[in-house]
Design a protein around this motif. Structure first.
Motif, short mmCIF file in Angstrom:
data_model
loop_
_atom_site.label_atom_id
_atom_site.label_comp_id
_atom_site.label_asym_id
_atom_site.label_seq_id
_atom_site.Cartn_x
_atom_site.Cartn_y
_atom_site.Cartn_z
N MET A 1 10.10 10.47 5.93
CA MET A 1 9.53 9.26 6.49
C MET A 1 9.02 9.51 7.91
O MET A 1 8.14 8.79 8.36
CB MET A 1 10.56 8.14 6.51
N ASN A 2 9.55 10.52 8.55
CA ASN A 2 9.15 10.80 9.93
C ASN A 2 7.70 11.27 10.04
O ASN A 2 7.13 11.18 11.12
CB ASN A 2 10.07 11.84 10.55
N THR A 3 7.13 11.78 8.96
CA THR A 3 5.75 12.24 9.02
C THR A 3 4.75 11.17 8.60
O THR A 3 3.55 11.41 8.63
CB THR A 3 5.52 13.48 8.13
N GLN A 4 5.24 10.00 8.22
CA GLN A 4 4.33 8.95 7.76
C GLN A 4 3.58 8.34 8.93
O GLN A 4 4.15 7.98 9.96
CB GLN A 4 5.09 7.87 7.00
N GLN A 5 2.28 8.21 8.73
CA GLN A 5 1.41 7.61 9.74
C GLN A 5 1.35 6.09 9.56
O GLN A 5 1.78 5.56 8.54
CB GLN A 5 0.00 8.21 9.62
N ASP A 6 0.79 5.40 10.54
CA ASP A 6 0.70 3.94 10.48
C ASP A 6 -0.06 3.44 9.26
O ASP A 6 0.22 2.35 8.75
CB ASP A 6 0.04 3.38 11.75
N LEU A 28 10.89 9.21 -2.11
CA LEU A 28 11.44 8.08 -1.37
C LEU A 28 11.94 6.99 -2.32
O LEU A 28 12.96 6.35 -2.05
CB LEU A 28 10.41 7.50 -0.40
N MET A 29 11.25 6.79 -3.44
CA MET A 29 11.73 5.79 -4.40
C MET A 29 13.04 6.23 -5.05
O MET A 29 13.91 5.39 -5.30
CB MET A 29 10.66 5.50 -5.46
N THR A 47 9.79 -0.19 2.87
CA THR A 47 8.60 -0.35 3.70
C THR A 47 7.75 0.92 3.69
O THR A 47 6.52 0.85 3.58
CB THR A 47 8.99 -0.73 5.14
N ALA A 48 8.39 2.07 3.79
CA ALA A 48 7.66 3.34 3.76
C ALA A 48 6.95 3.53 2.43
O ALA A 48 5.78 3.94 2.39
CB ALA A 48 8.60 4.51 4.04
N GLY A 52 2.95 3.67 1.73
CA GLY A 52 2.44 4.86 1.06
C GLY A 52 1.67 4.54 -0.20
O GLY A 52 0.62 5.13 -0.48
N VAL A 53 2.18 3.60 -0.97
CA VAL A 53 1.50 3.19 -2.21
C VAL A 53 0.17 2.51 -1.88
O VAL A 53 -0.84 2.75 -2.55
CB VAL A 53 2.40 2.28 -3.06
N GLU A 54 0.14 1.68 -0.87
CA GLU A 54 -1.11 1.01 -0.50
C GLU A 54 -2.19 2.03 -0.21
O GLU A 54 -3.34 1.87 -0.63
CB GLU A 54 -0.88 0.09 0.70
N TRP A 55 -1.83 3.10 0.51
CA TRP A 55 -2.81 4.14 0.79
C TRP A 55 -3.21 4.86 -0.50
O TRP A 55 -4.39 5.10 -0.74
CB TRP A 55 -2.26 5.15 1.81
#
Length: 125
Positions: A1-6, A28-29, A47-48, A52-55
């Motif tokens: 999760m630390n590498t996830q961008q906005d 993550l799931m 939330t992560a 991620g799925v939206e992208w």
């Protein structure tokens, strides 16, 4: 999760990759489904994954093809595994979307997952 961008992207070799994004979402799931009694961490995972799925959904074309435009690892002969160039792992993309649809109730994810599977069937069968 630390590498996830906005914008929801999990960084891969300094950029993004529509196939490896699905791998990160799946991992993550799995953590989310098995985390136990930790509401704070469960919320962060949810939330992560949602971001991620939206992208990931934005990378799926109307016919179910997963765009490789801008990918850093797959689909454009960037990396090899066992002598073959890595392509998008359509099964993982579809599975990530199906799982998310089941966890969140997001019907659009299931519809897009169905399109990914249909594209795969059309392309390879």
């Amino acid at each position: 999760m630390n590498t996830q961008q906005d914008n929801g992207v999990f960084l891969e070799h300094g950029g993004y990759d529509s196939s490896y994004q699905a791998v990160n979402i799946l991992n993550l799931m799995l953590a989310y489904m098995n985390i136990g009694d930790s509401p704070s961490l469960k919320n962060k995972l949810y939330t992560a994954v949602q971001k991620g799925v939206e992208w990931e959904l934005s990378k799926i074309k109307s016919d179910g093809e997963v765009s490789v435009e801008g990918n850093t690892r797959t689909g454009k002969k960037q990396e090899k595994l066992f002598g073959k160039y890595k392509e998008v792992n359509y099964a993982e993309v579809a599975l990530a979307l199906y799982y998310w649809g089941g966890i969140s109730g997001d019907v659009q994810s299931i519809i897009k997952a169905d399109r990914v599977v249909a594209y795969l069937e059309k392309k390879y069968m």
